[in-house]
Each structure stands twice: as C-alpha cells, then as structure tokens.
Design a protein around this motif. Sequence first.
Motif, mmCIF file in Angstrom:
data_model
loop_
_atom_site.group_PDB
_atom_site.id
_atom_site.type_symbol
_atom_site.label_atom_id
_atom_site.label_comp_id
_atom_site.label_asym_id
_atom_site.label_seq_id
_atom_site.Cartn_x
_atom_site.Cartn_y
_atom_site.Cartn_z
ATOM 1 N N GLY A 230 59.613 29.274 -24.321
ATOM 2 C CA GLY A 230 59.710 30.211 -23.605
ATOM 3 C C GLY A 230 58.571 30.356 -21.788
ATOM 4 N N VAL A 231 58.280 29.225 -21.386
ATOM 5 C CA VAL A 231 57.451 29.721 -20.704
ATOM 6 C C VAL A 231 58.144 29.697 -19.130
ATOM 7 C CG1 VAL A 231 55.297 28.672 -20.830
ATOM 8 C CG2 VAL A 231 57.059 27.251 -20.055
ATOM 9 N N GLY A 232 60.025 29.734 -19.707
ATOM 10 C CA GLY A 232 60.881 29.871 -18.216
ATOM 11 C C GLY A 232 60.615 28.337 -17.458
ATOM 12 N N LYS A 233 61.333 27.441 -17.985
ATOM 13 C CA LYS A 233 60.789 26.086 -17.117
ATOM 14 C C LYS A 233 63.010 26.094 -16.596
ATOM 15 C CE LYS A 233 60.150 23.359 -20.573
ATOM 16 N NZ LYS A 233 59.844 24.289 -21.510
ATOM 17 N N THR A 234 63.310 26.462 -17.649
ATOM 18 C CA THR A 234 64.727 26.650 -16.988
ATOM 19 C C THR A 234 64.558 26.834 -15.700
ATOM 20 O OG1 THR A 234 65.481 25.855 -18.960
ATOM 21 C CG2 THR A 234 67.494 26.498 -17.372
ATOM 22 N N ALA A 235 64.191 28.694 -15.789
ATOM 23 C CA ALA A 235 64.786 29.660 -14.502
ATOM 24 C C ALA A 235 64.471 29.449 -13.658
ATOM 25 C CB ALA A 235 64.164 30.845 -14.804
ATOM 26 N N VAL B 227 55.553 16.054 -11.110
ATOM 27 C CA VAL B 227 55.042 16.628 -11.999
ATOM 28 C C VAL B 227 54.587 18.090 -11.599
ATOM 29 C CG1 VAL B 227 54.131 17.088 -14.864
ATOM 30 C CG2 VAL B 227 54.228 15.102 -14.237
ATOM 31 N N LEU B 228 55.912 18.768 -12.435
ATOM 32 C CA LEU B 228 55.605 20.553 -11.590
ATOM 33 C C LEU B 228 55.240 21.693 -13.304
ATOM 34 C CD1 LEU B 228 55.498 22.252 -9.616
ATOM 35 C CD2 LEU B 228 57.324 22.991 -9.631
ATOM 36 N N ILE B 229 54.536 21.631 -14.101
ATOM 37 C CA ILE B 229 54.230 22.372 -14.334
ATOM 38 C C ILE B 229 54.264 24.125 -14.884
ATOM 39 C CG2 ILE B 229 52.628 22.871 -16.993
ATOM 40 C CD1 ILE B 229 51.071 20.091 -15.472
ATOM 41 N N VAL B 230 55.053 24.832 -15.494
ATOM 42 C CA VAL B 230 54.991 25.874 -15.615
ATOM 43 C C VAL B 230 54.348 26.279 -16.484
ATOM 44 C CG1 VAL B 230 56.655 27.630 -16.259
ATOM 45 C CG2 VAL B 230 57.441 25.820 -15.135
ATOM 46 N N VAL B 231 53.437 27.425 -16.706
ATOM 47 C CA VAL B 231 52.238 28.221 -17.237
ATOM 48 C C VAL B 231 52.740 29.984 -17.565
ATOM 49 C CG1 VAL B 231 51.067 26.600 -17.474
ATOM 50 C CG2 VAL B 231 50.789 28.535 -15.693
ATOM 51 N N GLN B 232 51.908 31.222 -18.533
ATOM 52 C CA GLN B 232 52.551 32.036 -17.922
ATOM 53 C C GLN B 232 51.104 32.667 -17.922
ATOM 54 O OE1 GLN B 232 55.266 32.816 -21.704
ATOM 55 N NE2 GLN B 232 56.059 34.242 -20.186
ATOM 56 N N ALA B 233 50.821 34.033 -17.414
ATOM 57 C CA ALA B 233 49.053 34.137 -17.627
ATOM 58 C C ALA B 233 48.688 34.743 -18.612
ATOM 59 C CB ALA B 233 49.366 34.852 -16.621
ATOM 60 N N GLU B 234 49.211 33.611 -19.598
ATOM 61 C CA GLU B 234 47.823 34.393 -21.479
ATOM 62 C C GLU B 234 47.946 33.009 -22.507
ATOM 63 O OE1 GLU B 234 50.263 33.133 -24.326
ATOM 64 O OE2 GLU B 234 51.940 32.045 -22.451
ATOM 65 N N ASP B 235 46.811 33.594 -23.301
ATOM 66 C CA ASP B 235 45.732 32.297 -23.428
ATOM 67 C C ASP B 235 46.448 31.040 -24.632
ATOM 68 O OD1 ASP B 235 43.855 33.856 -22.671
ATOM 69 O OD2 ASP B 235 43.500 34.905 -24.795
ATOM 70 N N SER B 236 47.990 31.337 -24.968
ATOM 71 C CA SER B 236 48.853 30.000 -25.852
ATOM 72 C C SER B 236 48.954 29.013 -24.652
ATOM 73 C CB SER B 236 49.884 30.479 -26.117
ATOM 74 O OG SER B 236 50.932 31.826 -25.317
ATOM 75 N N SER B 237 49.289 30.092 -23.318
ATOM 76 C CA SER B 237 49.936 28.794 -22.357
ATOM 77 C C SER B 237 48.831 27.182 -21.660
ATOM 78 C CB SER B 237 50.085 29.487 -20.990
ATOM 79 O OG SER B 237 51.656 29.540 -20.909
ATOM 80 N N ALA B 238 47.266 27.914 -21.903
ATOM 81 C CA ALA B 238 46.159 27.025 -21.672
ATOM 82 C C ALA B 238 45.993 25.965 -22.684
ATOM 83 C CB ALA B 238 45.392 28.242 -21.838
ATOM 84 N N ASP B 239 46.255 26.356 -24.166
ATOM 85 C CA ASP B 239 46.348 25.852 -25.014
ATOM 86 C C ASP B 239 47.212 24.705 -24.582
ATOM 87 O OD1 ASP B 239 43.874 26.878 -26.000
ATOM 88 O OD2 ASP B 239 45.439 28.262 -26.898
ATOM 89 N N ALA B 240 48.806 25.099 -24.392
ATOM 90 C CA ALA B 240 49.297 24.034 -24.711
ATOM 91 C C ALA B 240 49.542 23.286 -22.955
ATOM 92 C CB ALA B 240 50.877 24.951 -24.275
ATOM 93 N N TYR B 241 48.580 23.525 -22.253
ATOM 94 C CA TYR B 241 49.098 23.240 -21.115
ATOM 95 C C TYR B 241 47.796 21.540 -21.078
ATOM 96 C CZ TYR B 241 46.327 22.025 -16.783
ATOM 97 O OH TYR B 241 45.297 21.154 -15.459
#
Length: 416
Positions: free
Chosen positions: A125-130, A309-323
């Motif tokens: 859901g972070v938008g890797k495909t887009a 590697v290009l890493i796609v994240v979102q500006a919210e806390d759960s993205s930091a854990d996944a990163y």
Amino acid sequence: MTTPDSRGDREKVVSKLPSWLRQELKVRAVQHGIDMQDAVEAGITAWRALGSNLSPIDTSGAESFATFLPGRLWTGFRSDCKLRGVSLIQGLAQSVRVWLDSHPAPAVKRPDIVRRVVICNQKGGVGKTAVTAGTGEALAEDSTALVPVRVSKHFAALLEEDQEAANDPLALEDLPGLGQRVLLVDFDPQGHLTKQLGHAPLPMDGDSLTNHMAGDGKSSLSDLIVSIDEDRFGGRLHLLPACTDAFLLDVRLASVRAREAALERALTAVEPDYDVILIDCPPSLGLSMDAATYYGRRRPQEVPGNSGVLIVVQAEDSSADAYELLTSQIEDMRNDLALDVDYLGLVVNHYDARRGYIATSSLQSWMAIKDPRVVGIIGDLKEQKEAVRAKRPLLAYAPRCEQSVALRALAREISK
C-alpha cells in the motif's frame, strides 16, 4: 518593429514564424543549453553569410514571434532580405532552419551497462507500483519534446510547509524527455502494474518469468514482453506482465541452484534491448526479494549509482518499521554474498501536508536520513487514481499534473 531592451545592445524584434518551426527551435535550444534568442542570432548571422538563397520554407499560418537581437544585426538582416528578394518572414524561417541544420539534436545517452532499478518495500500500500510505472514512463518520454519537470527547490518548500512556494509554477522547468528504452517488470504475483497499464496477467498454464527463473521456460522471455502503446513513449516503454504463478516462486526457487541469481539469469537475454529495467517487487522479504536485490547489485566495471535499490515509503510511522526490516535484509545480502548494493534513494509517496503533524514530522525524519537520501516526494492526488481507473499510464493521462512533474524529477534524480 523593434523595442529597446535594457539587457545590453539588444532590441525586441517582432516578426512571424510557423508554429512547428518555433517549437522545433525551442526544443533544440533547450537541448543545447542556450537561449532561443542566441540561436536566432547565430542563425541570422549564418544566413547572411551564405552566398545564395536557400529553398523556400512553407510559412503559411505563421504566427507572431518575438525575440531580442542586436539592433545592427536586425537592421542588416532586413536589408539583406530586400536584396535577396525574400520576405522578412521567409528570411527568418530560413535563418532558423540554418541554425537547426547546423545544430542537430544530441543523441540520447545510453548507459554502458543496462541500469537495473529495484523498487521495493515489503509493506503493502505504499505505492511501489505507481512509482515504478511513473518513473519508467518519465524515463521513456520523447527526447525531442519538452516536458514540465519540478525543480529541486520543491523539497525545501515542502519541508518549510510553504504550500504556496511548493505550488509555484516558476518551480517548473521545461526539459527534453529522456528518451530511454525501458522495461517494466511486474515481479508481484498480484499483478497491479500489469493491470494498471491495461494488460492482462499471463495465463497460469502458459510461460512466465517464474518459469524462466526456475529453469523451466517454455519459449523466449522476449515473447512475453508487451509494448505500452502511447505516442509520447514512441515504442520505448515495455512491460513484462505478471503471472499468478509467482505466488509459488519462493517454493520453486528453494530447489534452484544459485537461486539468488535466478532473476538475473532470466533477464540477461533481454538486457541488450533496454537502457533501464525497473523491477516492481512484491510486498515480501522472501527469496524473491533476495533475487531482486542480487539483480540490482553493482556489477564489475559498473559505476556506483548506475543500478541499485529504490525504497518507497510513506510519511507515517509504520513505514519506518518496514524500512528497518527491509534494509536489514539488504545488509544481510550485502555481507553474506559480499555484494555492492547501492541505495538509489527513498521516495516519500502519497504525501499530503494537510494530514498534519504526523505527515510533516515523518517527512522531516525521512529527510534527515542521508544514506539513503530522499530523492522524490510524490503527492497524494486524484490523477493517479483516475489513471488507474482508466488503465492508462499517468504521464499519458495527465502529463502536466503535480504527480507527473514530480515523477520526472525523480527519474532525473536517479539518473545522475
């Protein structure tokens, strides 16, 4: 008609040019990094030095054209047009043609080693495909046409929460498309990239990337590749569609020799046809991610940053854990196999400052990371969702929208 100009000895001159010739002049001047007025000046100077007239140019439908030229040059040019028996409009058109012919469009720069960009994050859901699709589209746009690109000061405006500056139209710059030959690889069994671009996933009972990675390919991998048929990409943008058999990829790779190199073995045959290959990874930390990471490693004689590697994240806390989980896996691959894996950067996707403190503070946290650094900020706007519904590439559906100009900036940032 002339008007004095405060910039040196130049005066504003007004004549007419066909719109097609004006556009060609505008693009070519940008390609050579000079002002249009300097190109026109050089063209007039060269035309006046010719010993004979050129073939007439069709100037029907010519429209008003203004530029700044040295006053003496324009006066002499008008006199030469009378002596040669051509109209001022015809003389100007011929002058522009002289400059264009002596300054051909520079060739598109091709990489010595195919660039391999692995776009990943095991968080869905972070938008890797887009980001995969938009970056590939931006890389493939026509190099003989100008497209709007968001300049880097946009980052600073976002950090300062200055939306007026962030939306400043002067922060846009018209630049030639990159003209790269691009392959998008849908490496996710869910097939979102394939469906978003208007294609059907490969049938389960046919051939697939999974079969080729497992050593069971039924035909040439190139036979599976389809073209994204939009005029602005000129046949340069291709897709390797997904197949739902990729859900079984990790199981099949478990019995494959040197399984981390399976993706590379499968794609090697098609690499000579492309400048850039982008891998849209699944939301997984399994063997498929290992194979993608290995594929993006730096090869012998490859310059740092060409692939990675290009890493796609979102500006919210759960993205930091996944990163943290993702980078831990990449570091393990680096250490266990002694690989050079370059981080091309972080892309903060679906950003919307109106979501308040969590979004803005998270963005600042991402910006504080220097390796990998943030190389793109993509807004959460309606055009991307509309393009998905229309099953069209975003940069063809809405080429001037905020997301499109940001994706062009991202493509250039990772191409430096």
